[in-house]
Design a protein around this motif. Structure first.
Motif, short mmCIF file in Angstrom:
data_model
loop_
_atom_site.label_atom_id
_atom_site.label_comp_id
_atom_site.label_asym_id
_atom_site.label_seq_id
_atom_site.Cartn_x
_atom_site.Cartn_y
_atom_site.Cartn_z
N ILE A 1 0.84 -1.20 0.00
CA ILE A 1 0.00 0.00 0.00
C ILE A 1 0.87 1.25 0.00
CG2 ILE A 1 -1.64 1.33 1.39
CD1 ILE A 1 -2.90 -1.39 2.19
N ASN A 2 1.92 1.26 0.80
CA ASN A 2 2.83 2.42 0.82
C ASN A 2 3.47 2.64 -0.54
OD1 ASN A 2 2.38 3.17 3.46
ND2 ASN A 2 4.04 1.92 4.27
N ARG A 3 3.84 1.55 -1.21
CA ARG A 3 4.44 1.69 -2.54
C ARG A 3 3.41 2.22 -3.54
NH1 ARG A 3 8.13 -3.78 -3.02
NH2 ARG A 3 9.86 -2.98 -1.79
N LEU A 4 2.17 1.74 -3.45
CA LEU A 4 1.13 2.21 -4.37
C LEU A 4 0.79 3.68 -4.14
CD1 LEU A 4 -1.19 -0.91 -4.32
CD2 LEU A 4 0.10 -0.06 -6.28
N GLN A 5 1.02 4.18 -2.93
CA GLN A 5 0.75 5.58 -2.60
C GLN A 5 1.96 6.48 -2.80
OE1 GLN A 5 -0.52 5.06 1.46
NE2 GLN A 5 -2.68 5.09 0.88
N SER A 6 3.08 5.92 -3.18
CA SER A 6 4.32 6.68 -3.32
C SER A 6 4.21 7.77 -4.38
CB SER A 6 5.46 5.72 -3.69
OG SER A 6 6.65 6.43 -3.92
N LYS A 7 5.02 8.79 -4.22
CA LYS A 7 5.06 9.87 -5.21
C LYS A 7 5.94 9.50 -6.40
CE LYS A 7 4.10 13.50 -1.94
NZ LYS A 7 4.45 14.81 -1.43
N GLN A 8 6.79 8.50 -6.21
CA GLN A 8 7.69 8.07 -7.28
C GLN A 8 7.01 7.01 -8.15
OE1 GLN A 8 11.30 6.67 -5.57
NE2 GLN A 8 11.77 8.60 -4.55
N GLN A 9 7.02 7.23 -9.42
CA GLN A 9 6.38 6.29 -10.36
C GLN A 9 6.99 4.91 -10.27
OE1 GLN A 9 3.69 6.90 -12.39
NE2 GLN A 9 3.74 4.72 -12.81
N ARG A 10 8.30 4.83 -10.10
CA ARG A 10 8.98 3.54 -10.02
C ARG A 10 8.47 2.73 -8.82
NH1 ARG A 10 14.81 3.69 -8.10
NH2 ARG A 10 13.56 4.04 -6.46
N GLN A 11 8.25 3.41 -7.68
CA GLN A 11 7.74 2.73 -6.49
C GLN A 11 6.29 2.27 -6.70
OE1 GLN A 11 9.07 1.75 -3.55
NE2 GLN A 11 11.07 2.32 -4.38
N ARG A 12 5.48 3.12 -7.35
CA ARG A 12 4.09 2.75 -7.63
C ARG A 12 4.05 1.53 -8.55
NH1 ARG A 12 3.39 8.46 -8.23
NH2 ARG A 12 3.27 8.17 -10.47
N ASP A 13 4.91 1.51 -9.56
CA ASP A 13 4.96 0.37 -10.48
C ASP A 13 5.37 -0.90 -9.74
OD1 ASP A 13 4.21 2.01 -12.55
OD2 ASP A 13 6.25 2.28 -13.33
N ARG A 14 6.31 -0.76 -8.82
CA ARG A 14 6.76 -1.91 -8.04
C ARG A 14 5.64 -2.42 -7.13
NH1 ARG A 14 12.21 -2.03 -4.49
NH2 ARG A 14 12.33 -4.27 -4.28
N GLY A 15 4.90 -1.48 -6.52
CA GLY A 15 3.75 -1.87 -5.69
C GLY A 15 2.69 -2.57 -6.51
N LEU A 16 2.47 -2.09 -7.74
CA LEU A 16 1.49 -2.72 -8.63
C LEU A 16 1.92 -4.14 -8.97
CD1 LEU A 16 -1.06 -2.57 -10.37
CD2 LEU A 16 0.33 -1.53 -12.17
N GLU A 17 3.19 -4.33 -9.28
CA GLU A 17 3.70 -5.67 -9.59
C GLU A 17 3.54 -6.60 -8.39
OE1 GLU A 17 7.75 -5.39 -10.88
OE2 GLU A 17 7.24 -4.04 -12.53
N ASP A 18 3.86 -6.08 -7.19
CA ASP A 18 3.73 -6.89 -5.97
C ASP A 18 2.28 -7.30 -5.76
OD1 ASP A 18 6.43 -6.62 -5.51
OD2 ASP A 18 6.20 -5.09 -3.96
N PHE A 19 1.35 -6.37 -5.97
CA PHE A 19 -0.06 -6.69 -5.78
C PHE A 19 -0.56 -7.67 -6.84
CE2 PHE A 19 -4.64 -6.08 -6.08
CZ PHE A 19 -4.98 -6.33 -4.75
N GLN A 20 -0.10 -7.49 -8.08
CA GLN A 20 -0.51 -8.41 -9.14
C GLN A 20 0.00 -9.83 -8.89
OE1 GLN A 20 0.98 -6.25 -12.55
NE2 GLN A 20 -1.06 -5.48 -13.05
N GLU A 21 1.13 -9.95 -8.21
CA GLU A 21 1.63 -11.28 -7.85
C GLU A 21 0.84 -11.86 -6.69
OE1 GLU A 21 5.80 -11.03 -7.05
OE2 GLU A 21 6.27 -10.36 -9.07
N LEU A 22 0.38 -11.01 -5.78
CA LEU A 22 -0.34 -11.47 -4.60
C LEU A 22 -1.77 -11.87 -4.92
CD1 LEU A 22 -0.67 -11.73 -1.49
CD2 LEU A 22 -1.26 -9.31 -1.47
N TRP A 23 -2.47 -11.12 -5.75
CA TRP A 23 -3.90 -11.32 -6.01
C TRP A 23 -4.28 -12.75 -6.39
CZ3 TRP A 23 -8.10 -8.86 -4.64
CH2 TRP A 23 -9.30 -9.09 -5.30
N PRO A 24 -3.58 -13.39 -7.35
CA PRO A 24 -3.99 -14.76 -7.72
C PRO A 24 -3.75 -15.79 -6.61
CG PRO A 24 -2.38 -13.88 -9.29
CD PRO A 24 -2.53 -12.89 -8.20
N THR A 25 -2.92 -15.48 -5.64
CA THR A 25 -2.63 -16.44 -4.57
C THR A 25 -3.70 -16.45 -3.50
OG1 THR A 25 -1.33 -14.89 -3.23
CG2 THR A 25 -0.16 -16.13 -4.94
#
Length: 114
Positions: free
Chosen positions: A52-76
């Motif tokens: 959540i902190n990564r998805l709320q980050s001001k840096q695009q790179r951190q938001r993208d990383r948070g999105l990737e992490d969530f996309q990996e978590l969701w199917p599990t």
């Protein structure tokens, strides 16, 4: 919902609601010989606060990383947990709705032989 369909905004909404759903699970623990109910801590084990902190980050790179992490978590997650999160958010799959449901927007099936 397919995990690839998430954007940063929708992933943030879903992650926040997932954290609430997981925290709402109560567990019995014995503390000093007395049984107490404690909220579930699976969200912390899945690193949801970090996502959540990564998805709320001001840096695009951190938001993208948070999105990737969530996309990996969701199917599990279990189907039941994913369904609870989507219900709380008011999300639905139009293909799963009954024909009579106004949200379905389905057209009648036309028989090509007729």
């Amino acid at each position: 919902m397919d995990s690839d369909a998430f954007t940063v905004e929708t992933a943030l909404e879903a992650a926040t609601e997932l954290q609430k759903v997981l925290a709402s699970r109560m567990h019995r623990r014995k503390v000093m010989g007395q049984e107490v109910l404690v909220p579930g801590q699976l969200g912390e084990a899945l690193h949801l606060p970090r996502i959540i902190n990564r998805l709320q980050s001001k840096q695009q790179r951190q938001r993208d990383r948070g999105l990737e992490d969530f996309q990996e978590l969701w199917p599990t997650l279990s189907e039941y947990t994913r369904h609870r999160v989507m219900d709380k958010l008011g999300w639905y799959d139009p293909k799963d709705l009954d024909w009579e449901d106004k949200r379905s927007n389905r057209r009648p099936v036309v028989d090509p032989d007729a």
